[in-house]
Scaffold this active site. Structure first.
Site, mmCIF file in Angstrom:
data_model
loop_
_atom_site.group_PDB
_atom_site.id
_atom_site.type_symbol
_atom_site.label_atom_id
_atom_site.label_comp_id
_atom_site.label_asym_id
_atom_site.label_seq_id
_atom_site.Cartn_x
_atom_site.Cartn_y
_atom_site.Cartn_z
ATOM 1 N N HIS A 1 105.638 98.841 19.982
ATOM 2 C CA HIS A 1 104.304 98.650 20.559
ATOM 3 C C HIS A 1 103.549 99.975 20.447
ATOM 4 O O HIS A 1 104.070 100.963 19.901
ATOM 5 C CB HIS A 1 104.406 98.159 22.009
ATOM 6 C CG HIS A 1 105.305 98.978 22.869
ATOM 7 N ND1 HIS A 1 105.049 100.296 23.161
ATOM 8 C CD2 HIS A 1 106.496 98.687 23.472
ATOM 9 C CE1 HIS A 1 106.012 100.771 23.930
ATOM 10 N NE2 HIS A 1 106.918 99.825 24.120
ATOM 11 N N HIS B 1 105.363 103.291 21.276
ATOM 12 C CA HIS B 1 106.193 103.840 20.195
ATOM 13 C C HIS B 1 105.305 104.484 19.118
ATOM 14 O O HIS B 1 105.619 105.550 18.591
ATOM 15 C CB HIS B 1 107.002 102.732 19.517
ATOM 16 C CG HIS B 1 107.995 102.037 20.400
ATOM 17 N ND1 HIS B 1 107.841 100.727 20.813
ATOM 18 C CD2 HIS B 1 109.164 102.452 20.940
ATOM 19 C CE1 HIS B 1 108.869 100.382 21.555
ATOM 20 N NE2 HIS B 1 109.690 101.397 21.656
ATOM 21 N N ASP C 1 110.387 107.105 29.863
ATOM 22 C CA ASP C 1 111.804 107.197 30.250
ATOM 23 C C ASP C 1 112.082 108.644 30.666
ATOM 24 O O ASP C 1 112.752 109.400 29.957
ATOM 25 C CB ASP C 1 112.688 106.766 29.085
ATOM 26 C CG ASP C 1 112.441 105.315 28.704
ATOM 27 O OD1 ASP C 1 113.030 104.438 29.335
ATOM 28 O OD2 ASP C 1 111.622 105.067 27.807
ATOM 29 N N VAL D 1 102.018 105.425 27.449
ATOM 30 C CA VAL D 1 100.868 104.616 27.037
ATOM 31 C C VAL D 1 100.860 103.343 27.888
ATOM 32 O O VAL D 1 101.904 102.698 28.067
ATOM 33 C CB VAL D 1 100.957 104.254 25.535
ATOM 34 C CG1 VAL D 1 99.776 103.385 25.120
ATOM 35 C CG2 VAL D 1 101.022 105.521 24.695
HETATM 36 P P1 AMP Z 1 112.807 102.278 23.329
HETATM 37 O O1 AMP Z 1 112.571 101.520 22.060
HETATM 38 O O2 AMP Z 1 112.440 101.523 24.562
HETATM 39 O O3 AMP Z 1 114.181 102.903 23.384
HETATM 40 O O4 AMP Z 1 111.791 103.499 23.291
HETATM 41 C C1 AMP Z 1 111.791 104.424 22.241
HETATM 42 C C2 AMP Z 1 110.972 105.621 22.652
HETATM 43 O O5 AMP Z 1 109.636 105.203 22.920
HETATM 44 C C3 AMP Z 1 111.518 106.277 23.941
HETATM 45 O O6 AMP Z 1 111.460 107.682 23.804
HETATM 46 C C4 AMP Z 1 110.565 105.770 24.990
HETATM 47 O O7 AMP Z 1 110.425 106.639 26.079
HETATM 48 C C5 AMP Z 1 109.260 105.685 24.191
HETATM 49 N N1 AMP Z 1 108.344 104.754 24.851
HETATM 50 C C6 AMP Z 1 108.601 103.487 25.250
HETATM 51 N N2 AMP Z 1 107.534 102.949 25.878
HETATM 52 C C7 AMP Z 1 106.574 103.920 25.880
HETATM 53 C C8 AMP Z 1 105.246 103.997 26.384
HETATM 54 N N3 AMP Z 1 104.674 102.971 27.035
HETATM 55 N N4 AMP Z 1 104.566 105.142 26.221
HETATM 56 C C9 AMP Z 1 105.141 106.207 25.567
HETATM 57 N N5 AMP Z 1 106.381 106.190 25.055
HETATM 58 C C10 AMP Z 1 107.101 105.070 25.222
#
Ligand code: AMP
Length: 286
Positions: free
Chosen positions: A39, A42, A155, A181
């Site tokens: 999204h 990312h 996170d 975001v």
């Molecule tokens: P994930 O796919 O959930 O493991 O996330 C991959 C990376 O994207 C991690 O470093 C998350 O912290 C970051 N991330 C996920 N959601 C958001 C968001 N809403 N805003 C900024 N970074 C994000």
């Protein structure tokens, strides 16, 4: 216009080979580790990586060892073709999308713990989670050898874990943290939001609203225990959203604070279930 061809690599040896030929004195490799179902959150990480590096690798791997709940793992959204289309538009150079067998060819005999840090909040409610995160991130760092790796503030505790990992194990790379975001209504973007019904999605707003309420109350001088009491009606026993925790923490150590302390870097962290979907959010106070 510089059109980049997105290369999708599934084998560790292939990725190591291509990166070796590209790595040079003036080239830097940026890594954005993800679990896919991409999204805008990312993509913000990806764009920053693109701006700051000559080569950008995005990894897409739903890492089984960081899931303490088998149902969460099974229902985690997966949509590789949509992810690749998004990353192609961002001119990403490489997507590393390994299978489980490639990342975990044999049983793991190593575990990584973070005393203090992994016993609170996400560590307490998701036993083994940060071990799984540290293992997969260590593997990715060894495979890709990035100069810079990008993580989201969304996170926040994970950021502290990774920073400690990099420092303690001499990974020798820079960690960049990108602000969370959100949707215009305040909901933090998350792959798990895809699992919410429209009704649950509107209920999920209570997480960011609670953080805002608690932040405002704290800033107006209310004591932390009173702040916590004041938000409780948002999560009555019959409410659609079940609060798991709302805590005031030191962002460097993740020590849980019982009162606000101006000399510390502090954040408010929240976790709650909306139906069967567990969501987290946070706000940095200082
Ligand atoms: P994930 O796919 O959930 O493991 O996330 C991959 C990376 O994207 C991690 O470093 C998350 O912290 C970051 N991330 C996920 N959601 C958001 C968001 N809403 N805003 C900024 N970074 C994000």
């Amino acid at each position: 216009m510089n059109i980049q061809i997105l290369e999708v690599v599934t084998r560790i040896s292939d990725l190591k080979y291509v990166l070796k030929t590209l790595r040079g004195a003036n080239n830097t490799v940026g890594l954005v580790p993800t679990m896919g179902a991409l999204h805008e959150g990312h993509l913000r990480l990806v764009r920053q990586a693109k701006m700051e590096n000559s080569v950008v690798v995005v990894s897409i791997f739903v890492n089984p060892t960081q899931f303490n709940n088998p149902e969460d793992l099974e229902k985690y959204p997966r949509n590789l073709s949509a992810d690749l289309a998004l990353l192609e538009k961002e001119n990403v150079d490489f997507v590393f999308a390994p299978g489980n067998q490639e990342m975990y060819p044999s049983q793991m005999h190593t575990s990584i713990s973070f005393p203090g840090l992994d016993q609170v909040l996400e560590g307490a409610f998701r036993p083994g989670h940060f071990n799984g995160v540290a293992i997969v991130i260590s593997k990715l760092f060894h495979i890709i050898e990035p100069d810079v790796a990008y993580f989201g503030q969304k996170d926040l505790q994970q950021v502290s874990v990774i920073k400690r990992l990099v420092q303690d194990l001499h990974f020798g790379l820079d960690i960049r943290v990108v602000p969370t975001v959100r949707n215009p209504d305040g909901l933090a973007l998350s792959s798990r939001n895809e699992r919410l019904t429209p009704h649950q999605r509107s209920q999920a707003l209570i997480l960011s609203l609670t953080l805002k309420q608690a932040e405002n109350d704290l800033r107006s001088g209310m004591e932390w225990n009173k702040v916590k009491e004041a938000i409780m009606p948002n999560f009555g026993p019959t409410a659609d959203v079940q609060l798991e925790y709302l805590e005031l923490v030191d962002t460097d150590t993740f020590e849980i604070l019982t009162k606000s302390q101006a000399n510390r870097n502090q954040a408010l962290c929240i976790a709650a279930y909306v139906g069967g979907v567990r969501l987290i959010d946070n706000v940095i106070l200082s």
